[in-house]
Motif scaffolding. Structure first.
Motif, PDB file in Angstrom:
ATOM      1  N   VAL A   1      46.393  34.845  35.974  1.00  0.00           N
ATOM      2  CA  VAL A   1      47.161  35.705  35.050  1.00  0.00           C
ATOM      3  C   VAL A   1      46.198  36.656  34.342  1.00  0.00           C
ATOM      4  O   VAL A   1      46.467  37.856  34.217  1.00  0.00           O
ATOM      5  N   ASP A   2      45.027  36.138  33.947  1.00  0.00           N
ATOM      6  CA  ASP A   2      44.029  36.991  33.281  1.00  0.00           C
ATOM      7  C   ASP A   2      43.586  38.124  34.201  1.00  0.00           C
ATOM      8  O   ASP A   2      43.350  39.236  33.761  1.00  0.00           O
ATOM      9  N   ARG A   3      43.472  37.838  35.511  1.00  0.00           N
ATOM     10  CA  ARG A   3      42.990  38.850  36.473  1.00  0.00           C
ATOM     11  C   ARG A   3      44.030  39.933  36.747  1.00  0.00           C
ATOM     12  O   ARG A   3      43.699  41.093  36.951  1.00  0.00           O
ATOM     13  N   TRP A   4      45.301  39.538  36.741  1.00  0.00           N
ATOM     14  CA  TRP A   4      46.344  40.461  37.237  1.00  0.00           C
ATOM     15  C   TRP A   4      47.140  41.144  36.136  1.00  0.00           C
ATOM     16  O   TRP A   4      47.855  42.110  36.417  1.00  0.00           O
ATOM     17  N   TYR A   5      47.028  40.677  34.882  1.00  0.00           N
ATOM     18  CA  TYR A   5      47.863  41.248  33.817  1.00  0.00           C
ATOM     19  C   TYR A   5      47.602  42.739  33.610  1.00  0.00           C
ATOM     20  O   TYR A   5      48.523  43.558  33.706  1.00  0.00           O
ATOM     21  N   TRP A   6      46.355  43.108  33.360  1.00  0.00           N
ATOM     22  CA  TRP A   6      46.081  44.521  33.060  1.00  0.00           C
ATOM     23  C   TRP A   6      46.327  45.435  34.268  1.00  0.00           C
ATOM     24  O   TRP A   6      46.992  46.471  34.127  1.00  0.00           O
TER      25      TRP A   6
END
Ligand code: 3HC
Length: 311
Positions: free
Chosen positions: A186-191
């Motif tokens: 989630v951290d990798r794909w959110y932005w």
């Protein structure tokens, strides 16, 4: 005369009617539709690669079957959209050439690698979730073939989004290591998912005209806000967090306050200098070359058929 045709076109747009392939349309309208629909089609086709990477390594037969179905859907969406673009007078070969010669845009989101299985969950939940926010309004696009293609595609996207959510939920509730994998994805794909909606409204050269022609129904920032509003309650249910410590609802402005998006990264990816741009295009080029013999055989067979029908 042109003025009359333009007036008729303007009246159709004003009345929220559809413009169909045989209707007269301003060249600029045709051009921007070819631009957007072909880029949309390229995105679907390139988008098969990050997920295809995990089909042979899915953790169970059920997950493998679901992922295969999703990647197959993406291929179908791409072909559907190429056909819609072809109604505007560009050929499939031309669009394919533009893509494999790196002369065509496709969604930035597909230029990121997928290092773990949890990325399959994050892509389904975030990328297809963003695609749904963007594509539902496109069902009402003024150009008939595009709007109708969207209706069919949106139905399948909701399955894509649900299966991604389910993958993340299972991992989040699994072992601590699985929970960590889900959070990292989630951290990798959110932005990058927020960047799918395009640049900020005051830096979006196509928006004003695209909205006047009722192709784009909501601005980039409006849809980005809507998407974030969708994610907040869902990430609670997942037992995960969104990687933005400044994210909070601003009552008086009636919208989400969030950290600045890294537009330098966005522009780098659009310039072809993202983590996986070269690999994605090379893979598409190789597939095109590997498939040349099939196209030649099909053309030769069609020629033989035609010759036989002529006697
Ligand atoms: N990736 C790549 N290029 C992008 C981009 C992104 N995330 N966001 C914007 N751009 C490009 C635009 O294409 C435009 O460049 P161009 O004039 O050379 O085409 C430039 O940046 C400026 O952006 P604008 O906001 O002025 O451009 P648009 O009005 O076209 O808005 C858009 C951009 C919102 C992406 C719009 O084109 C759109 O709605 N496209 C159709 C939907 C789409 O392509 N979705 C992404 C694919 S996700 C998907 O389909 C797969 C899913 O099934 C998982």
């Amino acid at each position: 005369p042109e003025a009359e045709l333009q007036a008729r076109f303007d009246a159709l747009i004003e009345a929220d009617q559809r413009i169909e392939p045989r209707d007269w349309m301003p060249e600029a309208y045709r051009k921007t539709l070819i631009r957007q629909i072909s880029q949309h089609a390229h995105s679907e086709i390139i988008g098969m690669q990050p997920e295809g990477n995990w089909i042979s390594r899915a953790p169970s037969l059920k997950r493998k079957a679901i992922l295969m179905a999703k990647v197959q859907d993406e291929a179908g969406h791409g072909l559907y959209l190429y056909s819609a673009a072809q109604t505007l007078g560009i050929s499939r070969d031309e669009m394919t050439e533009q893509l494999i010669e790196s002369r065509a845009r496709y969604s930035s989101i597909f230029n990121y690698p997928t290092p773990t299985w949890a990325d399959m969950g994050a892509i389904g939940w975030l990328v297809d979730g963003a695609a749904i926010c963007n594509q539902v309004p496109l069902c009402r696009a003024s150009y008939g073939p595009y709007g109708r293609a969207m209706v069919r595609i949106c139905k399948e996207e909701s399955f894509h989004q649900r299966q991604g959510f389910e993958i993340l939920l299972e991992l989040s509730q699994g072992t601590p290591e699985q929970h960590r994998m889900a959070q990292e994805a989630v951290d990798r794909w959110y932005w990058p998912a927020l960047m799918m909606f395009g640049p900020p409204d005051d830096e979006s050269p196509n928006s004003a005209q695209s909205m006047a022609w009722k192709i784009k129904r909501f601005s980039n920032d409006e849809l980005r806000q809507r998407f974030v509003g969708m994610l907040v309650p869902q990430v609670e249910v997942l037992g995960l967090t969104l990687p933005d410590p400044n994210l909070r609802w601003n009552e008086e402005r009636g919208e989400w306050d969030m950290s600045e998006i890294d537009w330098t990264e966005f522009n780098e990816v659009l310039a072809g200098r993202g983590p996986a741009n070269a690999q994605r295009i090379q893979h598409r080029r190789d597939a095109h070359e590997d498939g040349a013999w099939v196209r030649e055989a099909a053309a030769a067979y069609a020629e033989k058929q035609a010759a036989r029908d002529r006697v």
